[in-house]
Structure formats: C-alpha cells, structure tokens
Design a protein around this motif. Structure first.
Motif, PDB file in Angstrom:
ATOM      1  N   ALA A  88      52.209  35.182  16.469  1.00  0.00           N
ATOM      2  CA  ALA A  88      52.947  34.048  15.908  1.00  0.00           C
ATOM      3  C   ALA A  88      53.151  32.949  16.937  1.00  0.00           C
ATOM      4  N   SER A  89      53.551  33.340  18.145  1.00  0.00           N
ATOM      5  CA  SER A  89      53.789  32.339  19.189  1.00  0.00           C
ATOM      6  C   SER A  89      52.520  31.599  19.568  1.00  0.00           C
ATOM      7  N   ASN A  90      51.431  32.334  19.733  1.00  0.00           N
ATOM      8  CA  ASN A  90      50.182  31.682  20.130  1.00  0.00           C
ATOM      9  C   ASN A  90      49.647  30.755  19.043  1.00  0.00           C
ATOM     10  N   LEU A  91      49.767  31.169  17.788  1.00  0.00           N
ATOM     11  CA  LEU A  91      49.307  30.297  16.706  1.00  0.00           C
ATOM     12  C   LEU A  91      50.160  29.031  16.644  1.00  0.00           C
ATOM     13  N   LEU A  92      51.465  29.182  16.748  1.00  0.00           N
ATOM     14  CA  LEU A  92      52.342  28.006  16.665  1.00  0.00           C
ATOM     15  C   LEU A  92      52.188  27.118  17.894  1.00  0.00           C
ATOM     16  N   LEU A  93      51.925  27.712  19.051  1.00  0.00           N
ATOM     17  CA  LEU A  93      51.635  26.896  20.233  1.00  0.00           C
ATOM     18  C   LEU A  93      50.335  26.113  20.051  1.00  0.00           C
ATOM     19  N   ALA A  94      49.353  26.743  19.398  1.00  0.00           N
ATOM     20  CA  ALA A  94      48.094  26.039  19.102  1.00  0.00           C
ATOM     21  C   ALA A  94      48.361  24.833  18.209  1.00  0.00           C
ATOM     22  N   PHE A 107      42.710  25.378  22.116  1.00  0.00           N
ATOM     23  CA  PHE A 107      41.597  26.315  22.069  1.00  0.00           C
ATOM     24  C   PHE A 107      41.945  27.628  22.773  1.00  0.00           C
ATOM     25  N   LEU A 108      42.619  27.554  23.909  1.00  0.00           N
ATOM     26  CA  LEU A 108      43.013  28.760  24.649  1.00  0.00           C
ATOM     27  C   LEU A 108      43.967  29.627  23.823  1.00  0.00           C
ATOM     28  N   HIS A 109      44.908  29.000  23.150  1.00  0.00           N
ATOM     29  CA  HIS A 109      45.850  29.762  22.316  1.00  0.00           C
ATOM     30  C   HIS A 109      45.138  30.379  21.113  1.00  0.00           C
ATOM     31  N   LEU A 110      44.178  29.659  20.558  1.00  0.00           N
ATOM     32  CA  LEU A 110      43.429  30.208  19.423  1.00  0.00           C
ATOM     33  C   LEU A 110      42.576  31.409  19.832  1.00  0.00           C
ATOM     34  N   LYS A 111      42.049  31.378  21.038  1.00  0.00           N
ATOM     35  CA  LYS A 111      41.274  32.535  21.524  1.00  0.00           C
ATOM     36  C   LYS A 111      42.173  33.762  21.658  1.00  0.00           C
ATOM     37  N   LYS A 112      43.426  33.551  22.062  1.00  0.00           N
ATOM     38  CA  LYS A 112      44.386  34.665  22.139  1.00  0.00           C
ATOM     39  C   LYS A 112      44.702  35.183  20.739  1.00  0.00           C
ATOM     40  N   PRO A 124      39.093  30.554  11.175  1.00  0.00           N
ATOM     41  CA  PRO A 124      38.085  29.488  11.202  1.00  0.00           C
ATOM     42  C   PRO A 124      38.656  28.105  10.915  1.00  0.00           C
ATOM     43  N   TYR A 125      39.678  28.049  10.063  1.00  0.00           N
ATOM     44  CA  TYR A 125      40.300  26.754   9.759  1.00  0.00           C
ATOM     45  C   TYR A 125      40.898  26.145  11.018  1.00  0.00           C
ATOM     46  N   TYR A 126      41.591  26.975  11.804  1.00  0.00           N
ATOM     47  CA  TYR A 126      42.252  26.471  13.007  1.00  0.00           C
ATOM     48  C   TYR A 126      41.238  26.079  14.078  1.00  0.00           C
ATOM     49  N   PHE A 127      40.192  26.875  14.214  1.00  0.00           N
ATOM     50  CA  PHE A 127      39.134  26.499  15.156  1.00  0.00           C
ATOM     51  C   PHE A 127      38.456  25.203  14.708  1.00  0.00           C
ATOM     52  N   ALA A 128      38.285  25.051  13.398  1.00  0.00           N
ATOM     53  CA  ALA A 128      37.672  23.827  12.873  1.00  0.00           C
ATOM     54  C   ALA A 128      38.510  22.604  13.231  1.00  0.00           C
ATOM     55  N   GLU A 129      39.826  22.724  13.080  1.00  0.00           N
ATOM     56  CA  GLU A 129      40.697  21.593  13.418  1.00  0.00           C
ATOM     57  C   GLU A 129      40.649  21.288  14.917  1.00  0.00           C
ATOM     58  N   CYS A 130      40.519  22.316  15.734  1.00  0.00           N
ATOM     59  CA  CYS A 130      40.398  22.119  17.178  1.00  0.00           C
ATOM     60  C   CYS A 130      39.099  21.371  17.503  1.00  0.00           C
ATOM     61  N   HIS A 131      37.995  21.805  16.911  1.00  0.00           N
ATOM     62  CA  HIS A 131      36.712  21.117  17.119  1.00  0.00           C
ATOM     63  C   HIS A 131      36.778  19.673  16.623  1.00  0.00           C
ATOM     64  N   ARG A 132      37.469  19.495  15.513  1.00  0.00           N
ATOM     65  CA  ARG A 132      37.606  18.139  14.977  1.00  0.00           C
ATOM     66  C   ARG A 132      38.346  17.236  15.955  1.00  0.00           C
ATOM     67  N   LEU A 133      39.403  17.766  16.575  1.00  0.00           N
ATOM     68  CA  LEU A 133      40.169  17.009  17.567  1.00  0.00           C
ATOM     69  C   LEU A 133      39.306  16.663  18.772  1.00  0.00           C
ATOM     70  N   ARG A 134      38.371  17.549  19.099  1.00  0.00           N
ATOM     71  CA  ARG A 134      37.444  17.308  20.208  1.00  0.00           C
ATOM     72  C   ARG A 134      36.268  16.414  19.802  1.00  0.00           C
ATOM     73  N   ARG A 135      36.220  16.051  18.523  1.00  0.00           N
ATOM     74  CA  ARG A 135      35.105  15.275  17.957  1.00  0.00           C
ATOM     75  C   ARG A 135      33.794  16.051  18.026  1.00  0.00           C
ATOM     76  N   GLU A 136      33.908  17.369  17.910  1.00  0.00           N
ATOM     77  CA  GLU A 136      32.745  18.258  17.810  1.00  0.00           C
ATOM     78  C   GLU A 136      32.534  18.544  16.325  1.00  0.00           C
ATOM     79  N   PHE A 137      31.974  17.573  15.640  1.00  0.00           N
ATOM     80  CA  PHE A 137      31.971  17.614  14.179  1.00  0.00           C
ATOM     81  C   PHE A 137      31.040  18.680  13.596  1.00  0.00           C
TER      82      PHE A 137
END
Length: 195
Positions: A88-94, A107-112, A124-137
C-alpha cells in the motif's frame, strides 16, 4: 471502529477516500486509500480512485501548471509512507511521485509493488502512466493494452491510450515525420471510435 472483514465497510472507506481526494483533502484521502489497500490490494474502487487522481492531475501536467499548495500538502503525506515498505505504501508513494512529476522515483516504487504483488492486474496501468509521464509512448500504449486484456471495462485506459497516440503524433510532427504522425493519429482515432 470499522471492521474490514465486511465488504460494505471497505466500500464506504473507498467512497470516503474518493470524496476527500475530490475535495483536495489529500491527507485524509490517502489515509483511507492506505486502509483499503492494506485490507485488499486488489479492491477495485480504491484503484478507480487512483485512476481519478491521474485523470485530474494529467491536465495540470500538460499545462505545466504548478500547484504549490498541493505540492506543500503532499510533503507530510509522503513522509508518513516512507518508512513503510508495504504494498500500500509503495503504491501510494508511486502515485504521489506521479503527482509531483517525479517519474524516476515512481518507477522505483512500482518495481517494489511488482515484487510484492506480481499477479496484481492493475500494475500495467500504473506502469503505463509512469511511461506516459516519461513520454515513452510506445511503452505506455503497450502497458495500457496489457491492462485492458484483463480489465476491458475500464474506460480510463482507452482514453489514456488515445491520448498517448495523440501526444506521440505531435512528437513525430516536431521531428518532421509526417507520415508516421498521421498513421499514429489514425491509430488513436480508431481506438476512440471503438470504445
């Protein structure tokens, strides 16, 4: 005291979390999200509330608007989760890192999170949003697609996928890749027509 063994209680707490987040009372909102995610890491309404956070703050990211009041409000919340290495903490920190546009920490918190709950279909949704923030479309579109394989009913993911195609097409236009940009935009339009 609320007994978390009851599904109705979990539902009420999720609704409270949503209301607090909507009112920008992030302290209470994230506290309630933590309770739910500790009780059930896959509780759908809790994740829907997080999707709502993404939807509301992506507009501020795109406009490069700096909400200093929100940034200050998030600091003590981040501190409350930093010493807790739970799911819970790592997801909310992400999520909090995403709100601060800190994609590397996110990204580090999502890997945890992935190590703690590798079978969580929301990942996958959360990783997708992280990639989107990085402009890794390309990576964002791929991960939204993975998420939709198991959760095709979540309309947010279709909208976000279309927006990724849209943003990618503009990047291609800036590079002078006009045919690629048109194809990319057409792909986004096709998805928009079908959901």
């Amino acid at each position: 005291n609320i007994h978390y063994s009851e599904e109705k209680s979990a539902l009420v707490i999720s609704m409270l979390a949503f209301c607090y987040i909507h009112l920008k009372n992030y302290d209470k909102g994230f506290a309630n999200l933590y309770k739910i995610l500790e009780f059930n890491p896959k509780f759908e309404l809790a994740h829907r509330t997080i999707f709502y956070i993404f939807d509301k703050t992506i507009m501020l990211h795109e406009k490069k608007y700096e909400d200093r009041e929100t940034a200050e409000a998030l600091k003590p919340i981040i501190k409350t989760f930093q010493d807790d290495d739970s799911f819970a903490s790592n997801l909310l920190l992400a999520v909090l890192c995403w709100m601060e546009k800190n994609h590397d920490e996110m990204f580090l918190h999502l890997k945890k999170v992935e190590k703690l709950t590798p079978d969580n279909t929301y990942l996958p949704y959360y990783f997708a949003e992280c990639h989107r923030l990085r402009r890794e479309f390309d990576e964002a579109i791929r991960d939204f697609g993975l998420f939709l394989e198991s959760k095709p009913e979540v309309k947010n993911a279709y909208t976000s996928t279309v927006e990724c195609f849209y943003e990618k097409s503009f990047d291609l236009l800036r590079q002078g890749k006009y045919e690629d940009a048109k194809l990319c935009l057409d792909n986004g339009i096709d998805i928009a027509k079908n959901f």
